[in-house]
Design an enzyme around this catalytic site. Structure first.
Site, mmCIF file in Angstrom:
data_model
loop_
_atom_site.group_PDB
_atom_site.id
_atom_site.type_symbol
_atom_site.label_atom_id
_atom_site.label_comp_id
_atom_site.label_asym_id
_atom_site.label_seq_id
_atom_site.Cartn_x
_atom_site.Cartn_y
_atom_site.Cartn_z
ATOM 1 N N HIS A 244 1.055 -3.410 -19.010
ATOM 2 C CA HIS A 244 -0.045 -2.419 -18.933
ATOM 3 C C HIS A 244 -1.248 -3.084 -18.283
ATOM 4 O O HIS A 244 -1.937 -3.893 -18.901
ATOM 5 C CB HIS A 244 -0.426 -1.929 -20.341
ATOM 6 N N LYS B 33 2.535 8.271 -17.229
ATOM 7 C CA LYS B 33 1.471 7.979 -18.193
ATOM 8 C C LYS B 33 0.828 9.267 -18.679
ATOM 9 O O LYS B 33 0.408 10.100 -17.877
ATOM 10 C CB LYS B 33 0.416 7.101 -17.512
ATOM 11 N N HIS C 234 -1.373 -0.072 -25.966
ATOM 12 C CA HIS C 234 -2.522 -0.767 -26.571
ATOM 13 C C HIS C 234 -2.840 -0.280 -27.982
ATOM 14 O O HIS C 234 -3.918 0.243 -28.232
ATOM 15 C CB HIS C 234 -3.755 -0.717 -25.663
ATOM 16 N N HIS D 12 -1.483 6.993 -23.925
ATOM 17 C CA HIS D 12 -2.788 6.607 -24.475
ATOM 18 C C HIS D 12 -2.960 7.460 -25.730
ATOM 19 O O HIS D 12 -3.214 8.658 -25.636
ATOM 20 C CB HIS D 12 -3.916 6.858 -23.470
ATOM 21 N N HIS E 9 -4.661 -2.485 -15.239
ATOM 22 C CA HIS E 9 -5.423 -1.689 -14.276
ATOM 23 C C HIS E 9 -5.785 -2.597 -13.116
ATOM 24 O O HIS E 9 -6.589 -3.527 -13.280
ATOM 25 C CB HIS E 9 -6.699 -1.135 -14.926
ATOM 26 N N ASP F 202 -3.807 -4.501 -20.805
ATOM 27 C CA ASP F 202 -4.842 -3.481 -20.586
ATOM 28 C C ASP F 202 -6.058 -4.089 -19.906
ATOM 29 O O ASP F 202 -7.189 -3.648 -20.134
ATOM 30 C CB ASP F 202 -5.237 -2.770 -21.891
HETATM 31 C C1 NCD Z 1 -9.325 1.584 -19.125
HETATM 32 C C2 NCD Z 1 -9.961 1.632 -17.743
HETATM 33 O O1 NCD Z 1 -11.097 1.182 -17.592
HETATM 34 O O2 NCD Z 1 -9.307 2.102 -16.811
HETATM 35 N N1 NCD Z 1 -10.336 1.268 -20.084
HETATM 36 C C3 NCD Z 1 -10.139 0.715 -21.297
HETATM 37 O O3 NCD Z 1 -11.105 0.609 -22.065
HETATM 38 N N2 NCD Z 1 -8.962 0.293 -21.682
HETATM 39 C C4 NCD Z 1 -8.650 2.867 -19.432
HETATM 40 C C5 NCD Z 1 -7.731 2.797 -20.643
HETATM 41 O O4 NCD Z 1 -6.697 2.122 -20.602
HETATM 42 O O5 NCD Z 1 -8.049 3.407 -21.667
HETATM 43 ZN ZN ZN Z 2 -5.367 0.857 -20.010
#
Ligand code: NCD
Ligand code: ZN
Length: 347
Positions: free
Chosen positions: A16, A102, A177, A139, A18, A250
């Site tokens: 996971h 997702k 998460h 999520h 970003h 995450d």
């Molecule tokens: C994530 C993001 O910034 O894209 N932020 C976070 O706090 N984890 C989005 C997410 O996974 O909830």
């Molecule tokens: Zn995330």
């Protein structure tokens, strides 16, 4: 027991992450590629990755942001909306454009405005995913304004997740998460079709880290860190050896000024020292022998992908995490900024 000076494990994956897009992508992706062989890449860009063509183009941008000789493989995901077409999902999965889809409840977190307003609306998509064995990544927070932010995960389990896995018992679900004892308990009591990822921050910090002695925006992410007893439940789950729990950072970078703001963004950038951070937890819990399962084995088995070839080695050596990292021209404060960790990933 003597403590080892090095630890060598099969190459790990991040289930996971970003990676963002544009200039940030070029700065962020190498950090993940340095630590992990593969990563499940989140689709919550602006606009989100809602169709196969968009996902394929994003994957190409990720590869272009990495050196030609990279051995990193991004595993792509599709962003579900109220209007997602089951046939498109099945086709994109069969064509290996994406490995999972997702589910963001609309307005639950960063980049979720186009998310699903009511799970009932996507039942045909989820039924198709059950039929083809395609993982659904969730999520897990309700967005109901009446529900306290610290209760949103637990309420989501009762209201949405329990009924969903009852209705579609063959659906393969990753509860992303997880942050609560309730989530751990739910996953453990569900069958092997249900798994969860756990982040480094939720293993290291509770909500005090965010709120005691001043408000600390760099400890803020969603789902928000909870009370200490939840953190302890997560540490127990992660280090238990259960195949239902695996690594998912995450890592969610936001520019420093966007977090240090009147309305700061949610997300913690942990990619640069993710393995070092997780390993500290496994050592503290006396579970070094279970680190490889969590980091390198449980994830691929759940996703029905081959285990990675090759290994990585971490050595016992102090590593001081910088106060900030310049990521493609954007200044970001990483998780553990200014702290010294006890293990170092050998390059
Ligand atoms: C994530 C993001 O910034 O894209 N932020 C976070 O706090 N984890 C989005 C997410 O996974 O909830
Ligand atoms: Zn995330």
């Amino acid at each position: 027991m003597t403590s080892p000076e090095t630890i060598t494990i099969r190459r790990p994956d991040d289930w996971h992450v970003h990676l963002r897009d544009g200039a940030l992508l070029a700065g962020v992706a190498p950090h993940t590629a340095r630590q992990f062989a593969r990563a499940i890449v989140m689709p919550n860009l602006s606009p989100p990755m809602m169709d196969s063509a968009g996902v394929a183009a994003y994957r190409a941008r990720i590869m272009a942001a990495l050196p030609d000789d990279t051995s990193f493989t991004p595993l792509m995901t599709l962003y579900l909306t109220d209007h997602t077409d089951p046939d498109e999902v099945a086709r994109g999965h069969a064509d290996a454009v994406f490995v999972a889809a997702k589910l963001y409840p609309a307005h639950a977190t960063t980049g979720s405005a186009h998310g699903v307003t009511d799970i009932a609306r996507i039942m045909p998509v989820l039924a198709r995913m059950e039929a083809i064995g395609m993982p659904l990544l969730i999520h897990g927070e309700v967005t109901d304004a009446h529900v306290d932010i610290f209760d949103r995960e637990a309420v989501f389990i009762a209201r949405t997740l329990e009924p969903l896995v009852k209705a579609l018992p063959g659906l393969r679900v990753v509860f992303e998460h997880v942050t609560t004892a309730e989530a751990v308990q739910f996953v453990e009591s569900a069958g092997p079709n249900v798994a969860a990822t756990i982040t480094p921050q939720h293993l290291h910090i509770n909500r005090n880290a965010m709120l005691v002695g001043g408000i600390r925006p760099h400890a803020y992410c969603l789902p928000v860190a909870k009370r200490e007893h939840h953190r302890l439940a997560l540490r127990k789950a992660a280090t238990s050896g259960s195949a239902q729990f695996f690594l998912g950072t995450d890592s969610a970078p936001h520019a420093r000024h966007l977090k240090e703001a009147a309305c700061g963004c949610a997300g913690i950038f942990n990619a640069p020292y993710a393995l070092e951070s997780y390993l500290a937890v496994f050592e503290e819990e006396g579970a070094l022998d279970r680190f490889e399962g969590f980091a390198s084995e449980h994830g691929p088995r759940f996703y029905r992908l081959p285990l990675n070839e090759g290994t990585v080695t971490l050595e016992r050596a102090p590593v001081t995490v910088p106060e900030e990292i310049d990521v493609g021209g954007t200044v970001i404060v990483p998780f553990h900024a200014g702290e010294t960790l006890g293990w170092r990933l050998r390059s």
